[in-house]
Design a protein around this motif. Structure first.
Motif, PDB file in Angstrom:
ATOM      1  N   GLU A  79      56.210  71.959  36.915  1.00 51.03           N
ATOM      2  CA  GLU A  79      56.985  72.297  35.732  1.00 51.03           C
ATOM      3  C   GLU A  79      56.296  73.459  35.017  1.00 51.03           C
ATOM      4  O   GLU A  79      55.087  73.663  35.159  1.00 51.03           O
ATOM      5  N   TYR A  80      57.071  74.184  34.222  1.00 50.14           N
ATOM      6  CA  TYR A  80      56.555  75.334  33.476  1.00 50.14           C
ATOM      7  C   TYR A  80      56.962  75.170  32.026  1.00 50.14           C
ATOM      8  O   TYR A  80      58.145  75.204  31.687  1.00 50.14           O
ATOM      9  N   ILE A  81      55.958  74.935  31.159  1.00 51.44           N
ATOM     10  CA  ILE A  81      56.238  74.681  29.742  1.00 51.44           C
ATOM     11  C   ILE A  81      55.371  75.586  28.894  1.00 51.44           C
ATOM     12  O   ILE A  81      54.140  75.521  28.953  1.00 51.44           O
ATOM     13  N   ALA A 120      65.626  63.069  38.926  1.00 51.58           N
ATOM     14  CA  ALA A 120      64.703  64.054  39.497  1.00 51.58           C
ATOM     15  C   ALA A 120      64.555  63.828  41.003  1.00 51.58           C
ATOM     16  O   ALA A 120      64.730  62.710  41.482  1.00 51.58           O
ATOM     17  N   PRO A 121      64.223  64.888  41.753  1.00 53.85           N
ATOM     18  CA  PRO A 121      63.954  66.249  41.277  1.00 53.85           C
ATOM     19  C   PRO A 121      65.248  67.029  41.009  1.00 53.85           C
ATOM     20  O   PRO A 121      66.146  67.052  41.852  1.00 53.85           O
ATOM     21  N   PHE A 122      65.320  67.612  39.837  1.00 57.88           N
ATOM     22  CA  PHE A 122      66.488  68.375  39.411  1.00 57.88           C
ATOM     23  C   PHE A 122      65.992  69.389  38.389  1.00 57.88           C
ATOM     24  O   PHE A 122      65.623  69.012  37.272  1.00 57.88           O
ATOM     25  N   ASP A 123      65.929  70.669  38.757  1.00 57.23           N
ATOM     26  CA  ASP A 123      65.368  71.693  37.879  1.00 57.23           C
ATOM     27  C   ASP A 123      66.293  71.997  36.706  1.00 57.23           C
ATOM     28  O   ASP A 123      67.493  72.217  36.873  1.00 57.23           O
ATOM     29  N   ILE A 124      65.695  72.035  35.512  1.00 56.53           N
ATOM     30  CA  ILE A 124      66.415  72.410  34.304  1.00 56.53           C
ATOM     31  C   ILE A 124      65.688  73.580  33.650  1.00 56.53           C
ATOM     32  O   ILE A 124      64.511  73.480  33.297  1.00 56.53           O
ATOM     33  N   GLU A 125      66.378  74.712  33.516  1.00 57.07           N
ATOM     34  CA  GLU A 125      65.828  75.879  32.833  1.00 57.07           C
ATOM     35  C   GLU A 125      66.203  75.824  31.361  1.00 57.07           C
ATOM     36  O   GLU A 125      67.375  75.647  31.023  1.00 57.07           O
ATOM     37  N   LEU A 126      65.209  75.961  30.492  1.00 57.45           N
ATOM     38  CA  LEU A 126      65.440  75.909  29.055  1.00 57.45           C
ATOM     39  C   LEU A 126      64.796  77.127  28.397  1.00 57.45           C
ATOM     40  O   LEU A 126      63.637  77.440  28.660  1.00 57.45           O
ATOM     41  N   GLU A 133      61.511  82.610  25.505  1.00 54.08           N
ATOM     42  CA  GLU A 133      60.684  82.267  26.656  1.00 54.08           C
ATOM     43  C   GLU A 133      61.379  81.221  27.523  1.00 54.08           C
ATOM     44  O   GLU A 133      61.937  80.258  27.018  1.00 54.08           O
ATOM     45  N   MET A 134      61.302  81.415  28.852  1.00 55.69           N
ATOM     46  CA  MET A 134      61.906  80.488  29.788  1.00 55.69           C
ATOM     47  C   MET A 134      60.938  79.357  30.105  1.00 55.69           C
ATOM     48  O   MET A 134      59.726  79.552  30.201  1.00 55.69           O
ATOM     49  N   ASN A 135      61.489  78.166  30.280  1.00 51.56           N
ATOM     50  CA  ASN A 135      60.748  76.994  30.712  1.00 51.56           C
ATOM     51  C   ASN A 135      61.535  76.346  31.841  1.00 51.56           C
ATOM     52  O   ASN A 135      62.756  76.489  31.914  1.00 51.56           O
TER      53      ASN A 135
END
Length: 242
Positions: A79-81, A120-126, A133-135
């Motif tokens: 994940e990218y936060i 999950a796994p299911f990518d969510i872009e926020l 900024e993208m997460n």
């Protein structure tokens, strides 16, 4: 062990495993920029890195492009936060049991509804409105009510779920209770369920205007109730293993 950043990108999963036994020093143009390490004793380390530890040591930030490149080259779930990359550890039985029971409850409720639950796994872009900024996160369970509207040509969902569920574990507690709560609240998620298998509790948050409008904690044999979906409830005696 010393490797350059290109080698890390090309063999990310390999070096995550090696870091359980020795520190991996990452260099760029001959200069040390980060260290891939474990946060516990080597004798206690399973063959993965603690998911609460950023992939780049010393809290170094990674760009979203770097994250996508690492993700492309690795089979690991990440994940990218807020500019940091987190490795997702393999969940325990109590975690998966709660996810499975809640998914069954949600699937029955939304069977004849325009909303659909996914696990999950299911990518969510926020994207944070304040910073742009993208997460990218992978919630344990989510309810999506605008799938067709935000389904991309690549068959990936591009919108924001109405309801998100995260099941706590020892390594994700801080991230789920602080980082993800703030992220979901800021990015348009309406409702957030935090499930604690250890205490057999569920806290339901209702977000409105990027703030917490209301919240309630349910325990024991109570029914956890949704704020935004009338009559949606989960029997906790059914959600948690006895």
């Amino acid at each position: 062990m010393r490797i350059n950043s290109t080698e890390l990108q090309n063999n990310f999963g390999k070096y995550l495993l090696l870091a359980a036994n020795e520190d991996i020093v990452i260099t760029r143009n001959g200069t040390e920029i980060a260290r891939l390490t474990t946060s516990v004793k080597h004798s206690d380390v399973p063959q993965r890195v603690n998911e609460n530890l950023p992939v780049f040591g010393y809290g170094e930030k990674a760009t979203y492009h770097e994250f996508l490149q690492l993700r492309k080259e690795s089979d690991e779930r990440v994940e990218y936060i807020d500019g940091e990359i987190y490795l997702l550890a393999s969940p325990k039985v109590s975690h998966q049991y709660a996810v499975g029971q809640l998914h069954a409850t949600f699937s029955n409720f939304f069977a004849e509804n325009e909303c659909t639950p996914f696990v999950a796994p299911f990518d969510i872009e926020l994207k944070r409105p304040s910073t742009e900024e993208m997460n990218m996160v992978q919630p344990d369970l989510m309810v999506i009510c605008d799938l067709e509207k935000h389904l991309g040509e690549d068959d990936y969902y591009k919108g924001v779920p109405s309801l998100v569920v995260e099941v706590l574990s020892e390594s994700t507690r801080k991230k789920d209770l602080i980082l993800k709560l703030d992220l979901y609240m800021s990015c348009g998620v309406e409702e957030y369920w935090v499930v604690n298998p250890d205490n057999k509790e569920v806290t339901v948050y209702h977000f409105e205007g990027q703030d917490i409008e209301a919240f309630k904690t349910y325990k024991n044999d109570e029914n956890a109730c949704s704020y935004i979906f009338n009559r949606l409830k989960a029997d906790l005696s059914y959600v948690f293993r006895s």
